[in-house]
Design a protein around this motif. Structure first.
Motif, PDB file in Angstrom:
ATOM      1  N   THR B  49       0.983  -1.095   0.002  1.00  0.00           N
ATOM      2  CA  THR B  49      -0.064  -0.051   0.023  1.00  0.00           C
ATOM      3  C   THR B  49       0.725   1.304  -0.054  1.00  0.00           C
ATOM      4  O   THR B  49       0.471   2.213  -0.847  1.00  0.00           O
ATOM      5  N   ASP B 176      -5.993  -1.313  -5.046  1.00  0.00           N
ATOM      6  CA  ASP B 176      -5.466  -1.815  -3.759  1.00  0.00           C
ATOM      7  C   ASP B 176      -6.297  -2.788  -3.119  1.00  0.00           C
ATOM      8  O   ASP B 176      -7.204  -2.486  -2.467  1.00  0.00           O
ATOM      9  N   GLU B 177      -6.087  -4.029  -3.121  1.00  0.00           N
ATOM     10  CA  GLU B 177      -6.901  -5.152  -2.713  1.00  0.00           C
ATOM     11  C   GLU B 177      -8.247  -4.873  -2.741  1.00  0.00           C
ATOM     12  O   GLU B 177      -9.210  -4.978  -2.151  1.00  0.00           O
TER      13      GLU B 177
HETATM   14 MG   LIG Z   1      -2.345  -2.616   2.089  1.00  0.00          MG
END
Ligand SMILES: [Mg+2]
Ligand SMILES: Nc1ncnc2c1ncn2[C@@H]1O[C@H](COP(=O)(O)OP(=O)(O)OP(=O)(O)O)[C@@H](O)[C@H]1O
Lengths: 305, 257
Positions: B49, B176-177
């Protein structure tokens, strides 16, 4: 009956004038989620700028406009303090409110740096006594304040409604709801906050200007408790009338102001005027509590976003 | 192939100068090529991240430089980079504005990078275009355009966020995910949708995921992050030979060290 009508007229007059401010506070508090205390300073600022201008012979409508822009400027400063200098929202408001006290004194002193805390401008033309108001038939003349205050509140309401549907208006709503979304749209969310604060405080100062012209005077101390009044009106409006779907938020806020003023005026009937601010504070607590209770009752029925 | 994103000698620490100082990246260099569909895996706290935050400008670098198409964007604020970079977060609430309707959200996104001003928020002339875009999602959202986004499910919101972030031409899509908060079926749907959108709109993509199967099945390049370094970086032939078992083994290996 006579008394009742008099009270009713009072409620409407005050409701519409303070409603202009409440719509401004709706923008900062509800849309931007910004508890803006500078309102206590921008309301008297509007009144003082108006008094200063009118007593030097400026057109009263022009004075309204000037008041709006002075308020908007002060709102910008609150926003800049918060966005650029990273001062908390509450403190930014307090700083501007405090600083405006000096500005108001100097404005009422009309440039005299020793200042003046009260300026009266009896017999000068105001929006209530000049221009189109002179054309009112004699029978309506005593309702001129209600009429004009209503028209101004209506104009502000329609303008705010329109603005909130424009692209910039939608961005402003996103800035309060999800600032990250504004950033993803390649816009500076800080600037949107500043814009919202400018509009909110512009409306507040306009309300101050109208009030000053109604009473044909302005004093630096009329701002005390404005935040509390405006927030109470906004909260009452949105929680009491929030379930009526045909009403849009600005209408709710105007109705909320009228309801709040009704309560305040009735409460003050039997009390000495020294109790005004205490009553305002108690009414604010009551508004917060009813809002919370209302929310609890509604929970489950309403989907939360 | 041309470099789209180039990170040069990046240093990034958190809580600098305190006892809790943590060094995430040290002299880290990384490149994303135009046309890449890059999947990034790695254990919790490995800096995935943070890497995306540095690329998007949500966090400043301590030192080093970041280029977008040979233009130095190290000092460019996040909102300006967003004009060329679209992003979808793990939290479905972050990619859209919940109190605005689907239509209003799309209309705002449609004007990204353009002029906002005081024209009507919703441009009815573009309605058909928005409808056709929503149809790509196969979720029936084209019939619910006047509903506030806040009432949609997480999966629907995430699909919408994905669509919105690619509505205008962008150079890079950052995920991001973005399937992590969804149930297995929605997560599968959103992943398929991602693949379809990325192909159709031909946009370079970096996707962080904890789903090893997604990382193996989708994308053209695979990176495994560990302790601020890319311990695996496979593309083309090499990438297509990777299986989930290989990845799992690699995971165990790095976490043993
Ligand atoms: Mg992350
Ligand atoms: N804003 C921040 N302030 C302080 N520390 C941070 C910040 N962001 C990340 N960190 C720290 O940096 C390290 C890497 O975090 P990062 O979020 O990049 O990991 P990740 O690879 O995305 O992990 P996950 O798989 O759990 O999402 C963590 O130890 C985290 O605590």
């Amino acid at each position: 009956m006579e008394i009742f009508l008099g009270l009713f007229k009072n409620v409407l007059e005050e409701g519409f004038i303070y409603g202009i401010m409440a719509m401004g506070v709706y923008i900062t508090y509800k849309i931007l989620d910004f508890p803006d205390l500078s309102v206590d300073g921008t309301f008297p600022l509007g009144a003082c700028v108006t008094a200063g201008l009118i007593s030097t012979g400026v057109n009263p409508w022009l004075a309204c406009l000037a008041a709006f822009f002075c308020g908007a400027g002060a709102g910008c400063i609150t926003g800049l303090l918060h966005v650029k200098l990273r001062i908390t929202d509450l403190l930014s408001g307090i700083i501007v409110m405090t600083a405006l006290w000096t500005v108001d004194l100097v404005v009422l002193g009309q440039g005299d740096l020793t200042g003046k805390s009260l300026l009266q401008f009896y017999n000068q033309p105001t929006i209530f006594t000049s221009g189109p108001m002179k054309l009112l038939p004699a029978g309506l003349y005593k309702y001129r304040v209600v009429l004009l205050a209503f028209l101004i509140a209506l104009a502000v309401k329609l303008t705010v409604d329109w603005f909130l549907r424009t692209r910039t208006g939608l961005l402003l709503r996103s800035a309060g709801d999800n600032p990250q979304f504004v950033t993803q749209l390649a816009r500076d969310q800080g600037k949107m906050k500043i814009l919202g604060l400018a509009i909110g405080n512009g409306c507040t100062a306009l309300a101050g200007s109208v009030l000053a012209q109604q009473s044909e005077s302005a004093s630096v101390s009329i701002g005390i408790g404005m935040v509390v009044q405006a927030l109470a009106a906004v909260i009452i409006g949105t929680s009491m009338f929030g379930r009526i779907h045909i009403l849009n938020p600005t209408t709710m806020v105007l109705l909320g102001t009228l309801l709040y003023k009704t309560c305040l005026i009735i409460a003050m009937l039997k009390l000495p005027s020294t109790f005004l601010k205490l009553t305002m504070a108690i009414l604010f607590v009551a508004a917060l509590l009813t809002d919370r209770v209302g929310r609890k009752l509604r929970r489950g029925g309403v989907r939360h976003g | 192939m041309a470099n789209l994103i180039r990170l040069e000698h990046i240093d990034k620490r958190f809580h600098s100068g305190t006892v809790s100082e943590t060094c995430i990246f040290k002299d880290f260099s990384f490149m994303i090529q135009t046309g890449d569909f890059l999947s990034v895996v790695g254990s919790n706290g490995s800096g995935k991240t943070t890497l995306l935050n540095l690329i998007c400008g949500s966090l400043p670098v301590d030192s080093g430089r970041i280029f977008l198409q040979d233009r130095d964007i190290t000092k460019m604020p996040e909102y300006q980079r967003a004009a060329r970079i679209g992003r979808v977060f793990q939290d479905p609430a972050r990619g859209t504005c919940p109190s605005l309707t689907i239509l209003e959200n799309m209309s705002l996104a449609d004007h990204k990078g353009g002029h906002y001003g005081l024209s009507r928020g919703v441009n009815r002339k573009r309605l058909d275009y928005y409808k056709s875009q929503l149809e790509l999602l196969c979720l029936g959202l084209e019939d619910k355009m006047d509903l506030p986004v806040g009432v949609l499910s997480g999966g629907q919101r995430q699909a919408l966020a994905l669509l919105i972030s690619t509505l205008t031409p962008i150079d890079l899509l950052v995920l991001d995910e973005h399937t992590a908060a969804l149930d297995p079926k929605s997560s599968e749907n959103v992943m398929e949708l991602t693949d379809r959108l990325v192909r159709e709109k031909d946009v370079t993509t970096i996707m962080v995921t904890h789903n090893l199967r997604f990382a193996v099945d989708y994308g053209s390049r695979l990176v495994m992050m560990h302790a601020g370094q890319a311990v695996i970086d496979a593309a083309g032939e090499v990438k297509s030979r990777y299986t989930m078992d290989d990845l799992l083994k690699a995971f165990q290996q790095v976490s043993m060290e």
